[in-house]
Design an enzyme around this catalytic site. Sequence first.
Site, PDB file in Angstrom:
ATOM      1  N   TYR A 125       4.658   3.134 -14.239  1.00 55.61           N
ATOM      2  CA  TYR A 125       3.430   2.682 -14.902  1.00 55.61           C
ATOM      3  C   TYR A 125       2.812   3.862 -15.641  1.00 55.61           C
ATOM      4  CZ  TYR A 125      -0.932   0.351 -15.945  1.00 55.61           C
ATOM      5  OH  TYR A 125      -1.994  -0.216 -16.623  1.00 55.61           O
ATOM      6  N   GLN A 187      -1.690  -7.025 -13.778  1.00 58.99           N
ATOM      7  CA  GLN A 187      -0.675  -8.018 -14.149  1.00 58.99           C
ATOM      8  C   GLN A 187       0.687  -7.368 -14.367  1.00 58.99           C
ATOM      9  OE1 GLN A 187      -3.430  -7.297 -15.842  1.00 58.99           O
ATOM     10  NE2 GLN A 187      -3.090  -7.186 -18.059  1.00 58.99           N
ATOM     11  N   ASN A 210      -5.641   2.787 -13.229  1.00 57.66           N
ATOM     12  CA  ASN A 210      -7.040   2.628 -12.823  1.00 57.66           C
ATOM     13  C   ASN A 210      -7.127   1.982 -11.445  1.00 57.66           C
ATOM     14  OD1 ASN A 210      -6.642  -0.146 -13.169  1.00 57.66           O
ATOM     15  ND2 ASN A 210      -7.600  -0.195 -15.191  1.00 57.66           N
ATOM     16  N   SER A 233      -8.366  12.097 -10.219  1.00 62.14           N
ATOM     17  CA  SER A 233      -7.823  13.448 -10.138  1.00 62.14           C
ATOM     18  C   SER A 233      -8.818  14.401  -9.485  1.00 62.14           C
ATOM     19  CB  SER A 233      -7.473  13.939 -11.542  1.00 62.14           C
ATOM     20  OG  SER A 233      -6.778  15.150 -11.492  1.00 62.14           O
ATOM     21  N   GLN A 255      -9.999  19.438 -14.877  1.00 61.93           N
ATOM     22  CA  GLN A 255      -9.899  18.204 -14.102  1.00 61.93           C
ATOM     23  C   GLN A 255     -11.054  17.265 -14.400  1.00 61.93           C
ATOM     24  OE1 GLN A 255      -7.252  17.177 -12.194  1.00 61.93           O
ATOM     25  NE2 GLN A 255      -6.428  18.969 -13.212  1.00 61.93           N
ATOM     26  N   HIS A 258     -10.815  14.512 -17.140  1.00 59.59           N
ATOM     27  CA  HIS A 258      -9.963  13.344 -16.946  1.00 59.59           C
ATOM     28  C   HIS A 258     -10.774  12.065 -16.810  1.00 59.59           C
ATOM     29  CE1 HIS A 258      -5.768  14.464 -16.656  1.00 59.59           C
ATOM     30  NE2 HIS A 258      -6.058  15.507 -15.909  1.00 59.59           N
ATOM     31  N   GLU A 323      -5.663  17.601  -4.273  1.00 58.93           N
ATOM     32  CA  GLU A 323      -4.498  17.282  -5.100  1.00 58.93           C
ATOM     33  C   GLU A 323      -3.947  18.572  -5.723  1.00 58.93           C
ATOM     34  OE1 GLU A 323      -3.419  14.512  -9.000  1.00 58.93           O
ATOM     35  OE2 GLU A 323      -5.502  15.023  -8.549  1.00 58.93           O
ATOM     36  N   HIS A 324      -4.809  19.321  -6.389  1.00 61.98           N
ATOM     37  CA  HIS A 324      -4.445  20.609  -6.980  1.00 61.98           C
ATOM     38  C   HIS A 324      -5.269  21.708  -6.319  1.00 61.98           C
ATOM     39  CE1 HIS A 324      -4.082  17.568 -10.298  1.00 61.98           C
ATOM     40  NE2 HIS A 324      -2.897  18.133 -10.418  1.00 61.98           N
ATOM     41  N   ASP A 357       0.664  20.582 -14.946  1.00 62.44           N
ATOM     42  CA  ASP A 357       0.541  19.229 -15.477  1.00 62.44           C
ATOM     43  C   ASP A 357       1.648  18.910 -16.479  1.00 62.44           C
ATOM     44  OD1 ASP A 357      -1.630  18.301 -14.087  1.00 62.44           O
ATOM     45  OD2 ASP A 357      -3.092  18.676 -15.671  1.00 62.44           O
ATOM     46  N   GLU A 411      13.943  -0.796  30.171  1.00 66.32           N
ATOM     47  CA  GLU A 411      13.144  -1.594  29.243  1.00 66.32           C
ATOM     48  C   GLU A 411      13.329  -3.090  29.461  1.00 66.32           C
ATOM     49  OE1 GLU A 411      13.918  -0.272  25.258  1.00 66.32           O
ATOM     50  OE2 GLU A 411      12.988   1.684  25.602  1.00 66.32           O
ATOM     51  N   HIS A 416      21.155  -5.737  25.694  1.00 67.33           N
ATOM     52  CA  HIS A 416      21.415  -4.410  25.126  1.00 67.33           C
ATOM     53  C   HIS A 416      22.435  -3.677  25.990  1.00 67.33           C
ATOM     54  CE1 HIS A 416      18.041  -5.032  22.498  1.00 67.33           C
ATOM     55  NE2 HIS A 416      18.069  -3.794  22.034  1.00 67.33           N
TER      56      HIS A 416
END
Length: 469
Positions: A125, A187, A210, A233, A255, A258, A323-324, A357, A411, A416
């Site tokens: 995506y 979608q 998003n 981010s 950052q 963004h 994240e960074h 990046d 068990e 088994h």
Amino acid sequence: MREVILSGGRALTQADLNRSGALPADIMASAEAIVDDVRSRGNEAVREYCNKFDGACPASFRVPQELIDAAPGMVDPEFLRSLTRARDQIRDFHQKEREESWFTTRPDGTLLGVKVTPVASAAVYVPGGRAQYPSTVLMDTIPAKVAGVPRVVMVTPPQKDGSLSAYTLAAAKLAGVDEVYAVGGAQAIGAVAYGTESIPACDKIVGPGNAFVAAAKRYVSGDVGIDMVAGPSEVCVLADATADPVVVAADLMAQAEHDPLASCYLVTCDADLPARVLASAEKLVSQSPREDITRASLDNRGVIVVADDLDAAVDAVNVVAPEHLELHCADAMGLLGKVKNAGAIFVGAWSSEPLGDYVAGPNHTLPTGGTARFSNPLGVYDFQKRSSVICYTPEGMLADAPATQAMAQAEGLWAHALSVGMRRRLAEQGLAGYDDADAACEGAHRVAWPSDLAAPGVPYLPGYAKREA
């Protein structure tokens, strides 16, 4: 930026960070409804949502190959050279992540191992809203191709005029994307998860988007694989007195621009540094073409943490689990071993996060929102499956059979133990199989459980009286 002072040994807490956490219930509900509708009505539903949310819906979702082939010729040659350099360095890095099948043999001949197989298909995506992200095309496609995925498709929303980004399509061409579909939003996730009349389903879905895209990915997870549910981010700069305030300000802004919801953290043991960073940021933000977005992020989602010393500052970074992470410190490499939680670590003042990046090589699809505590960057391993391989000889089976039967007995799983016991009896008698099935089934109880295990003791929790028999 909001300031948090850690003094007197106080440690940073999650409450100090004030993160939003899980996706809002209304967004999850909307995304689930869209995905369910696409799963039920296919192309018809996809077209309705594309027109509703994107303002455009092509006659055919699949982008013609000739349009993809032509895209590299539509972009500036300097950009194309940069894209090629990035592709090559990303591929070189991810080649080292590729796992191969392996096998080992015990002295008794038992063979054990792992068979590594790429997933059959993957969907990437690529957002197309506030900005275009050809770098995401490279970062999410190349590991899949290195892993050996035979079919990689890209979904990305068209603009209202029906156009697509030449940058994005050029990156798709260079990265080796097999199919491109002009569809976005929840979608698109529903379409590649379950398939429609014209968009075949995929086994794995990766890439940022998003909140509705993230919610849709979370919803379909389990029916298909996903990389992660990524949030806005974020960057964390760990800086001591040697840090340059202008450079730190620029890195925070990298950052912040963004998304208004992007989170920026400055963690330092130098009480004077924050004021100098904020002064530099104010001068720089006013010159940014994305001033409103950058300012909103810094003002509303920015946090400054001032610790007593560098060790306490590192502890705070591990709570943030960013994240960074940038290490603007005199002995940045020496701190690397103390960092436990971070998606990507940029060591030293020369290691700008945007280098990662775009062109450095390691993946920029990273865990956000503190999930670096348990998650990894996107990699080749995300597109490879591992199958355990177990091949016993009679000798190996006899060696492991008693332990298997005892554990199955503990068990209460009689069949088994029987499964192993039947083979054990054959091997002990030197037989390849049972000639008389009826006779073989006689006395099966003891074939499964050759002896009775002694009853275990009963561990009582403190405060509970032991019951007498």
